[in-house]
Enzyme design. Structure first.
Site, PDB file in Angstrom:
ATOM      1  N   SER A  69     -29.498  30.451  -7.739  1.00 43.89           N
ATOM      2  CA  SER A  69     -29.181  30.735  -6.863  1.00 43.89           C
ATOM      3  C   SER A  69     -30.300  31.939  -6.082  1.00 43.89           C
ATOM      4  CB  SER A  69     -28.356  31.906  -6.756  1.00 43.89           C
ATOM      5  OG  SER A  69     -27.124  32.606  -6.314  1.00 43.89           O
ATOM      6  N   LYS A 118     -15.035  27.366  -7.583  1.00 45.26           N
ATOM      7  CA  LYS A 118     -14.566  27.236  -6.465  1.00 45.26           C
ATOM      8  C   LYS A 118     -13.377  27.052  -6.511  1.00 45.26           C
ATOM      9  CE  LYS A 118     -18.799  27.190  -3.668  1.00 45.26           C
ATOM     10  NZ  LYS A 118     -19.322  26.221  -2.921  1.00 45.26           N
ATOM     11  N   ASN A 139     -14.974  30.050  -1.701  1.00 40.57           N
ATOM     12  CA  ASN A 139     -16.435  30.072  -1.739  1.00 40.57           C
ATOM     13  C   ASN A 139     -16.502  32.417  -1.716  1.00 40.57           C
ATOM     14  OD1 ASN A 139     -16.823  30.115   1.284  1.00 40.57           O
ATOM     15  ND2 ASN A 139     -18.806  29.610   0.709  1.00 40.57           N
ATOM     16  N   ASP A 156     -18.022  27.014   3.435  1.00 43.96           N
ATOM     17  CA  ASP A 156     -18.824  25.846   3.542  1.00 43.96           C
ATOM     18  C   ASP A 156     -18.536  25.059   4.380  1.00 43.96           C
ATOM     19  OD1 ASP A 156     -19.758  26.728   0.983  1.00 43.96           O
ATOM     20  OD2 ASP A 156     -18.488  26.759  -0.578  1.00 43.96           O
TER      21      ASP A 156
END
Length: 337
Positions: A69, A118, A139, A156
């Site tokens: 990430s 998610k 998310n 998203d």
């Protein structure tokens, strides 16, 4: 006694130590990669460890894996720029139920949610935004300061679809029909992956009038998503030989091509010339092999970095209750990614 946890799961014991009274924080020397141990440079620059105190609000990425990430190098400088007392930490999570049982303190103010949680994380939310009810994926989670309830959001959807639309804006809408509201209207939208990111893409595309066909390794999941967006489902193995109509859109929402397995793509290279635009939700690396092959075939390409930036802007708005500094965040992405 000075205690800390090792490995990727233990990273937060270093990053959050100062908030909870630790007198020492450990970091590795530059160039020495130690799992779960941040470098001294990242502690000073990305996490600004000197600024963390008992009042610091904790935000984090719930994911597995989590080391890929780029969230910390975007969110943390943004907090500092906004003069907001917060820290954003990667959180390698194995068990969602246990995580939310342990981390129930109001100090843990909000979370980003990554692969593969998610969809599953919805059951741990006390409330969800109406968009989440439609998409079936979260998310972003915010802990309500008034009653501690966990509220789920999805940033998203708009992030991915607006990124695709803006990339298409220089081209005529559907063979010149400017009366249509979106350049995606009536186009074939070929989606690889029916997980959380895939669901956001599918509902976004459908909301713009696209015709959606879904491929997923779990055919039942593909059929479920296709049914929800009035689309068509196909087995994932058929994607390699799938021949799209000219001008179609391809969106990859699978982990294929993500670092370190960067050599895989979900489609046959020879089919890429039939797509007008190829989008890849993977953003590590910034230009995946799929995007390189698509660009060589003449398609417009949209990197997952653009989706990442836009959804992060939405998250900062929710995390802080303030307007995110969009230009500042874009500068960080261009410089650091």
């Amino acid at each position: 006694m000075i205690a800390y946890c090792e490995g990727e799961r233990g990273l937060i014991s270093q990053l959050l130590g100062p908030k909870f009274g630790a007198v020492l924080v450990y970091g590795s020397m530059e160039g020495n990669s130690v799992p779960g141990l941040p470098t001294l440079g990242s502690l000073r620059e990305a996490y600004k460890i000197d600024y963390i105190n008992s009042d610091t609000k904790v935000f984090g990425l719930i994911s597995k894996p989590v080391s890929h990430s780029k969230g910390p190098i975007l969110h943390n400088p943004t907090f500092r720029h906004m003069k907001y007392n917060g820290i954003y930490a990667p959180m390698f999570i194995d068990n969602l139920k246990e995580f939310f049982r342990v981390y129930s303190s109001p100090d843990f103010t909000g979370f980003s949610v990554g692969f593969p949680y998610k969809e599953a994380i919805i059951e741990f939310c006390d409330e969800v935004h109406p968009l989440v009810q439609s998409i079936g994926a979260v998310n972003t989670i915010i802990r309500s300061p008034s009653d501690g309830k966990l509220i789920g959001y999805n940033t998203d959807c708009e992030a991915s679809i607006t990124a695709i639309e803006e990339a298409l804006k220089e081209f005529p809408y559907n063979n010149g029909d400017a009366s249509l509201d979106s350049p995606l209207a009536e186009k074939l939208f070929v989606l690889a992956g029916a997980g959380g990111a895939g669901r956001a893409l599918a509902f976004g595309a459908r909301s713009r009038g696209a015709r959606v066909v879904v491929f997923d390794i779990d055919f039942e999941r593909a059929k479920s998503l296709a049914g929800a967006v009035s689309g068509e489902a196909k087995p994932f193995e058929d994607l390699v030989k799938f021949k799209p109509e000219k001008g179609a859109i391809l969106a990859n929402a699978t982990p294929l091509g993500m670092h370190p397995n960067t050599d895989r793509i979900p489609v046959a290279e020879e089919t890429l010339r039939d797509y007008q635009l190829v989008f890849d939700a993977v953003y590590t690396p910034r230009k995946t092999r799929l995007l390189k092959e698509a660009e060589a075939a003449g398609a417009i390409i949209v990197s997952g970095v653009e989706m990442f930036l836009r959804q992060a802007i939405g998250q900062i708005n929710l995390f802080t209750g303030r307007e995110a500094p969009k230009d500042f965040m874009r500068e960080i992405v261009l410089a650091k990614f």
